[in-house]
Design an enzyme around this catalytic site. Structure first.
Site, PDB file in Angstrom:
ATOM      1  N   PRO A  23     -11.173  10.058 -34.446  1.00  0.00           N
ATOM      2  CG  PRO A  23     -13.189   8.936 -34.242  1.00  0.00           C
ATOM      3  CD  PRO A  23     -12.355   9.666 -35.232  1.00  0.00           C
ATOM      4  CB  CYS A  25      -7.830   3.409 -29.757  1.00  0.00           C
ATOM      5  SG  CYS A  25      -9.477   2.912 -30.302  1.00  0.00           S
ATOM      6  CB  ALA A  57     -13.422   3.295 -30.882  1.00  0.00           C
ATOM      7  CD  GLN A  99     -15.191   5.772 -33.985  1.00  0.00           C
ATOM      8  OE1 GLN A  99     -14.334   5.141 -33.373  1.00  0.00           O
ATOM      9  NE2 GLN A  99     -15.053   6.127 -35.251  1.00  0.00           N
ATOM     10  CE1 TYR A 189     -11.974  -3.025 -34.044  1.00  0.00           C
ATOM     11  CE2 TYR A 189     -12.240  -0.868 -35.055  1.00  0.00           C
ATOM     12  CZ  TYR A 189     -11.442  -1.818 -34.448  1.00  0.00           C
ATOM     13  OH  TYR A 189     -10.106  -1.570 -34.229  1.00  0.00           O
ATOM     14  NE  ARG A 237     -13.430   6.872 -39.439  1.00  0.00           N
ATOM     15  CZ  ARG A 237     -12.227   7.088 -38.930  1.00  0.00           C
ATOM     16  NH1 ARG A 237     -11.943   6.696 -37.692  1.00  0.00           N
ATOM     17  NH2 ARG A 237     -11.299   7.699 -39.625  1.00  0.00           N
ATOM     18  CG  LEU A 307      -1.721   8.469 -44.585  1.00  0.00           C
ATOM     19  CD1 LEU A 307      -0.864   7.610 -45.513  1.00  0.00           C
ATOM     20  CD2 LEU A 307      -1.044   8.624 -43.233  1.00  0.00           C
ATOM     21  NE  ARG A 330      -1.979   7.223 -39.340  1.00  0.00           N
ATOM     22  CZ  ARG A 330      -2.077   6.270 -40.261  1.00  0.00           C
ATOM     23  NH1 ARG A 330      -1.182   5.308 -40.315  1.00  0.00           N
ATOM     24  NH2 ARG A 330      -3.078   6.268 -41.120  1.00  0.00           N
TER      25      ARG A 330
END
Length: 376
Positions: A23, A25, A57, A99, A189, A237, A307, A330
């Site tokens: 996920p 954002c 999310a 998510q 969160y 998660r 990564l 990424r």
């Protein structure tokens, strides 16, 4: 045969490979609605060969969004735009996940690239600007002087509303056609705030002991699993470690993962951190040990994140049993075709994972002597 590009089964869902888009954002929604940006952003990963694509999310309540530009699933009108995305992902052979999240005291924050609430009045009207007071386990701000707002502490009625909101959002996700939902209990969160002694200072049945701090996420899981179709997998998660000595540790998450498994969770997406002051060096594959520890300690499939764009490394993670899936965020942004490229890199000589519309890639490779057409 490649381990990374072997099929995987989670309940009734067969994934074409073990490459996952995590996920991400996008801060590009208005009033929580998905739009063309999200369709194109997510659709390119399906065209690029990933097995499972998890939507960012998505707030189960309006005040549960990280920012006013986050996606949401707190009302029925938000279903149709998501269904359009799901249909496209399916048309390209990918599975679709979403998510479900509540940001808690990390809600009502600025769009990251703006650096603060810098919107003009005209921009506020155009962008659907909103701000609000967040909620949290206790009335303590996430961090001072960093665009966070002091939250209200949730009472028992508020906690029940959180559970009900996750359930309602899961029902809407089913109506949109998603193959799986992921309960977001990581990254500092709301559910993670209840789990961690760094944020949870309650003295009632939702605070104090590890058992009490796990109570909310387990209630949410039980309630979501009860309404989520039995043939569809449920993911969670976790921040496996808070990366602070006074926070949650790996052993806490192993215990939690066992409890989640007992309540019908089928795989754990293993991340870390999310609280102010946490420290871990972000190097290639730095969170894989967390996925391995949960997999071994709780006997549950895990998704490794962090990564992981190196193809040989991703293959080795799955082949060695360190995790069952490898998720990119990424790395996928950098190369939306990472999965098809990785499959070639691991020795595939066919072009079956490419969309039909992209089969001219084969013609180019033949003409230039690339990939399987390299001179021997």
């Amino acid at each position: 045969m490649s381990a990374l590009f072997s099929t995987a089964q989670l309940r009734g869902l067969t994934l074409r490979n073990r490459a996952v888009v995590a996920p991400m954002c996008q801060y590009s929604a208005e009033d929580g609605f998905a739009n063309d940006w999200h369709l194109v952003h997510l659709g390119r990963f399906a065209m690029g060969g990933f097995g499972l694509i998890i939507v960012e999310a998505t707030g189960v309540t309006a005040e549960g969004r990280i920012s006013y530009r986050d996606m949401g699933l707190w009302k029925d009108e938000q279903i149709a735009p998501l269904a359009r995305i799901v249909d496209f992902l399916h048309s390209q052979g990918a599975a679709a996940g979403i998510q479900l999240a509540h940001a808690g005291r990390k809600a009502s924050t600025p769009i990251p690239w703006r650096g603060g609430f810098t919107e003009t009045e005209a921009e506020k009207r155009a962008l659907g600007f909103a701000s609000w007071t967040p909620v949290a386990p206790t009335a303590e701000i996430h961090a001072e002087n960093r665009n966070f707002t002091p939250p209200h502490a949730l009472d028992l009625a508020g906690i029940r509303n959180i559970v009900d909101s996750f359930v309602a959002a899961a029902r809407r996700a089913e109506q949109a056609g998603f193959d799986t939902v992921e309960i977001h209990a990581a990254h500092g969160y709301l559910l993670n705030q209840f789990l961690s002694p760094l944020a949870n200072k309650r003295t009632d049945e939702y605070g104090g002991s590890r058992e009490n701090r796990m109570r909310l996420v387990l209630k949410v899981t039980e309630a979501v699993r009860a309404v989520w179709p039995s043939d569809k997998p449920l993911l969670a998660r976790l921040s496996v470690s808070d990366n602070r000595p006074d926070g949650c540790q790996v052993e806490d998450s192993v215990v939690l993962a066992r409890e989640l498994k007992a309540r019908g969770v089928d795989a754990i997406d293993c991340s870390s951190g999310g609280f102010d002051g946490g420290s871990i060096a972000p190097v290639a594959a730095y969170q894989v040990p967390f996925a391995h520890a949960v997999r071994e300690g709780a006997d549950i499939p895990t998704i490794a994140v962090g990564l992981l764009g190196d193809v040989a490394g991703a293959e080795a993670i799955v082949a060695a049993g360190q995790a069952d899936f490898v998720a990119l965020a990424r790395g996928a942004l950098d190369d939306p075709n990472w999965a098809v490229h990785a499959r070639h890199g691991l020795g595939a000589t066919d072009y079956d994972l490419w969309p039909e519309q992209a089969q001219r890639v084969r013609e180019r490779d033949r003409a230039l002597g690339l990939r399987s057409f390299q001179p021997t």
